[in-house]
Design a protein around this motif. Structure first.
Motif, PDB file in Angstrom:
ATOM      1  N   SER A  73      -7.570  -1.559  10.994  1.00 50.14           N
ATOM      2  CA  SER A  73      -6.988  -0.015  11.397  1.00 50.14           C
ATOM      3  C   SER A  73      -7.139   0.589   9.853  1.00 50.14           C
ATOM      4  O   SER A  73      -7.754   1.737   9.776  1.00 50.14           O
ATOM      5  CB  SER A  73      -5.922   0.103  11.935  1.00 50.14           C
ATOM      6  OG  SER A  73      -4.635  -0.805  11.323  1.00 50.14           O
TER       7      SER A  73
ATOM      8  N   GLN B 273      -9.551   3.825   9.221  1.00 42.83           N
ATOM      9  CA  GLN B 273      -9.052   4.993   8.809  1.00 42.83           C
ATOM     10  C   GLN B 273      -9.816   5.481   7.409  1.00 42.83           C
ATOM     11  O   GLN B 273     -10.063   6.710   7.248  1.00 42.83           O
ATOM     12  CB  GLN B 273      -7.648   4.939   8.717  1.00 42.83           C
ATOM     13  CG  GLN B 273      -6.928   6.200   8.420  1.00 42.83           C
ATOM     14  CD  GLN B 273      -5.345   6.212   8.401  1.00 42.83           C
ATOM     15  OE1 GLN B 273      -4.779   5.153   8.470  1.00 42.83           O
ATOM     16  NE2 GLN B 273      -4.914   7.367   8.115  1.00 42.83           N
TER      17      GLN B 273
ATOM     18  N   TYR C 141      -1.841   7.154  16.757  1.00 43.62           N
ATOM     19  CA  TYR C 141      -2.793   6.667  15.547  1.00 43.62           C
ATOM     20  C   TYR C 141      -3.863   5.974  16.066  1.00 43.62           C
ATOM     21  O   TYR C 141      -5.203   6.385  15.561  1.00 43.62           O
ATOM     22  CB  TYR C 141      -1.636   5.620  14.677  1.00 43.62           C
ATOM     23  CG  TYR C 141      -2.418   4.959  13.612  1.00 43.62           C
ATOM     24  CD1 TYR C 141      -3.004   5.903  12.340  1.00 43.62           C
ATOM     25  CD2 TYR C 141      -3.081   3.695  13.499  1.00 43.62           C
ATOM     26  CE1 TYR C 141      -3.816   5.265  11.380  1.00 43.62           C
ATOM     27  CE2 TYR C 141      -3.600   3.187  12.431  1.00 43.62           C
ATOM     28  CZ  TYR C 141      -3.972   3.889  11.234  1.00 43.62           C
ATOM     29  OH  TYR C 141      -4.668   3.429  10.305  1.00 43.62           O
TER      30      TYR C 141
ATOM     31  N   THR D 243      -6.304   9.202  15.645  1.00 45.20           N
ATOM     32  CA  THR D 243      -6.661   9.099  14.181  1.00 45.20           C
ATOM     33  C   THR D 243      -7.953   7.985  14.044  1.00 45.20           C
ATOM     34  O   THR D 243      -8.721   8.366  13.254  1.00 45.20           O
ATOM     35  CB  THR D 243      -5.479   8.514  13.527  1.00 45.20           C
ATOM     36  OG1 THR D 243      -4.286   9.271  13.681  1.00 45.20           O
ATOM     37  CG2 THR D 243      -6.062   8.328  11.952  1.00 45.20           C
ATOM     38  N   LEU D 244      -7.998   7.068  14.912  1.00 43.13           N
ATOM     39  CA  LEU D 244      -9.083   6.051  15.018  1.00 43.13           C
ATOM     40  C   LEU D 244     -10.027   6.095  15.789  1.00 43.13           C
ATOM     41  O   LEU D 244     -10.961   5.589  15.907  1.00 43.13           O
ATOM     42  CB  LEU D 244      -8.507   4.778  14.821  1.00 43.13           C
ATOM     43  CG  LEU D 244      -7.369   4.056  13.795  1.00 43.13           C
ATOM     44  CD1 LEU D 244      -7.129   2.636  13.807  1.00 43.13           C
ATOM     45  CD2 LEU D 244      -8.087   4.470  12.545  1.00 43.13           C
TER      46      LEU D 244
ATOM     47  N   THR E 178      -1.655   5.583   6.409  1.00 39.48           N
ATOM     48  CA  THR E 178      -1.746   7.216   6.159  1.00 39.48           C
ATOM     49  C   THR E 178      -1.426   7.322   4.554  1.00 39.48           C
ATOM     50  O   THR E 178      -2.394   7.917   4.021  1.00 39.48           O
ATOM     51  CB  THR E 178      -1.106   7.830   6.999  1.00 39.48           C
ATOM     52  OG1 THR E 178      -1.377   7.748   8.401  1.00 39.48           O
ATOM     53  CG2 THR E 178      -1.262   9.258   6.654  1.00 39.48           C
TER      54      THR E 178
ATOM     55  N   THR F 268      -4.292   5.917   2.691  1.00 38.80           N
ATOM     56  CA  THR F 268      -5.502   6.657   2.588  1.00 38.80           C
ATOM     57  C   THR F 268      -5.530   7.972   1.754  1.00 38.80           C
ATOM     58  O   THR F 268      -6.370   8.453   0.932  1.00 38.80           O
ATOM     59  CB  THR F 268      -5.665   7.066   4.074  1.00 38.80           C
ATOM     60  OG1 THR F 268      -6.036   5.961   4.813  1.00 38.80           O
ATOM     61  CG2 THR F 268      -7.006   7.954   4.369  1.00 38.80           C
TER      62      THR F 268
END
Length: 532
Positions: free
Chosen positions: A19, A23, A61, A65-66, A340, A343
């Motif tokens: 994941s 991301q 998420y 997000t993904l 996060t 990232t």
């Protein structure tokens, strides 16, 4: 031998590592990412890893997000929320207190089969241009000094030795915790609990365990089996989690002092323990003994970590860093939070900015969220069989989670230092309230009768509770979000006062330990109706 420096090497291609890779690739499409995973694909379904239940942050998420919503909806199970039964030693679920929702709340969460999901993530990572290498065993690594690259030595499945170099080294190696162990970052967090679990290759449909018609009609649709079902008793809880393969995950999580692991560390011992404490579960498991898929346990599963993110361009995520407790299923939430922050850190580095101040800030914020959540567990397992106190604690814990942490995550403010600074008073107030309320539950438990009552405490009946859930995906600007956080903290003060007033009404001696929790002006927040 691979000598070209990569942008990032991720140690571990499980849920956290894949994941994170996805991301990063979504945020920085030109990024050269290598993921090294020890286990060869494909992974087995139903008996790969625990951690099958997700809650709102993780579901958001993975889905948003993904971009995995279609996979979650088609290949996993939409969860019917958390559900709690105070069923220690009981033979009929209609005779015990049940806490849960009668209908699914709007913001989705999922029961995931880790084998199915991680197989899909591996394939999807490759489709998105990520160099995912399975069947690779990492033998060692060196952290580069200053601007020097990091070096990783690994062996492929056919025995060849490869050497990798990268600007960023990201540890998602799970409990192996390669960086954490090498630098002795592991810390005791004061929460001492154990867990055992197994998977049965059959559906444990809890809806069929009770013949009471009224009990059956309380939920719409009558599919309690889709919930993460918690069967609770003093010092422990048992989970029942359905998997899309048709199997069911069963786990026992217990305070190490109250229920020693030695009494449940094999399947036969676990069944004996269940026969004593949760005979309903034992009966269903014994019927399906021949369908046992696996059995495993963790001793002292909860731990902290002294470092998570470094200006030297390394970072930890998932269980490679810190782990809390499976109650409320926060594991994937903290994967989302750590990923996060990583990232964001890599973004600062790619823009040529000094990473150090951001690494310090993100680490401080990560641990503040970790410690706030830890307070829900540490020293609290003795409450778990208390049908008077635990339902109110669960409501409080949800309010704290949805009202504060979910707001920051859903509104993409995790790394927004200006907004975090602006809201520091409210965030500190929420933390202080949580600390005081968690402490109050103990003296309340000391005087509580903890009696089971033949009732369902329906969280759907709490309008404010359902509203908090339904508005999580609202798109808010800074000023609106700031006002919502202020309103939520105000609501939490009123909720705390309501909790204390309810307890004091039944147990007047508690007024002496209530402190300032009860000294709040305003209309008290609705809790469950009194049950005779």
């Amino acid at each position: 031998m691979d000598r070209k420096p990569h942008d990032a090497i991720i140690l571990g291609g499980g849920l956290a590592g894949l994941s994170l890779a996805m991301q990063l690739k979504g945020e920085y499409p030109d990024m050269d990412i290598v993921v090294l995973e020890r286990q060869a694909r494909p992974l087995p379904e139903a008996a790969h890893k625990v951690g099958e239940s997700t809650v709102e942050i993780a579901a958001h998420y993975f889905a948003d997000t993904l971009g995995l919503r279609d996979h979650l909806e088609s290949s996993h199970i939409r969860k019917f929320g958390f559900r709690f039964f105070f069923s220690e030693g009981q033979d009929d679920l209609a005779d015990v207190t049940e806490l849960g929702v009668s209908a699914v709340l709007p913001t989705p969460s999922y029961q995931i089969d880790r084998g199915i999901l991680e197989n899909y993530l591996g394939d999807e990572a490759r489709r998105r241009g990520i160099d995912f290498r399975d069947g690779v065993t990492v033998k060692g690594f060196d952290i580069g000094a200053g601007e020097e690259v990091h070096t990783v030595r690994a062996t492929t499945a056919d025995g060849n030795v490869d050497v990798f170099h990268a600007r960023w080294l990201l540890d998602a190696s799970g409990r192996a915790g390669m960086i954490r162990r090498k630098f002795d970052f592991t810390r005791d967090n004061g929460h001492h609990a154990n867990a055992v679990w197994f998977r049965i290759d059959d559906r444990l449909e809890i809806d069929g365990w009770c013949d009471d018609a009224e009990w059956k009609e309380r939920c719409h649709p009558p599919e309690r089996w889709r919930s993460t079902n918690h069967l609770c008793g003093p010092g422990y809880w048992v989970w029942l989690i359905p998997l899309s393969s048709g199997a069911h995950s069963v786990g026992i999580v217990a305070d190490a002092a109250m229920h020693p692991i030695e009494k449940m560390k094999t399947f036969d011992l676990a069944v004996q323990w269940l026969e004593e404490h949760q005979p309903l579960v034992a009966r269903q498991v014994i019927k399906r003994r021949d369908k046992l898929l696996d059995f495993a346990f963790f001793r002292h599963f909860s731990y902290s970590c002294s470092r998570m993110f470094s200006s030297d361009r390394w970072a930890l995520t998932g269980e490679a860093g810190a782990f809390l407790d499976p109650f409320y299923s926060p594991g994937s939430d903290f994967i989302a939070i750590a990923n996060t922050y990583i990232t964001l850190l890599i973004g600062h580095d790619r823009r040529g900015e000094n990473v150090a101040p951001h690494a310090r800030l993100y680490e401080r914020l990560f641990f503040s969220f970790y410690e706030g959540t830890l307070k829900m567990y540490r020293g609290q397992y003795n409450l778990f069989g208390d049908a008077e106190v635990l339902p109110i604690k669960v409501i409080w814990d949800y309010a704290y989670y949805w009202g504060v942490l979910c707001q920051i995550v859903f509104q993409k403010r995790l790394g927004d230092s200006a907004f975090i600074s602006r809201m520091s008073d409210e965030l500190l107030a929420a933390t202080d309230l949580n600390t005081k309320v968690q402490a109050f539950f103990q003296p309340w438990h000391d005087v509580s009768d903890g009696r089971n009552r033949k009732v369902m405490l329906d969280q759907r009946d709490l309008a404010w509770f359902a509203d908090m859930n339904s508005t999580l995906h609202d798109a808010l600007d800074d000023d609106t979000l700031a006002q919502r956080l202020r309103d939520n903290v105000r609501m939490m003060r009123l909720l705390a006062a309501s909790i204390v007033e309810r307890a004091v009404d039944d147990h007047p001696s508690l007024r002496e330990v209530a402190g300032d929790l009860i000294e709040v002006e305003g209309e008290r927040t609705e809790l469950f109706a009194r049950v005779a």
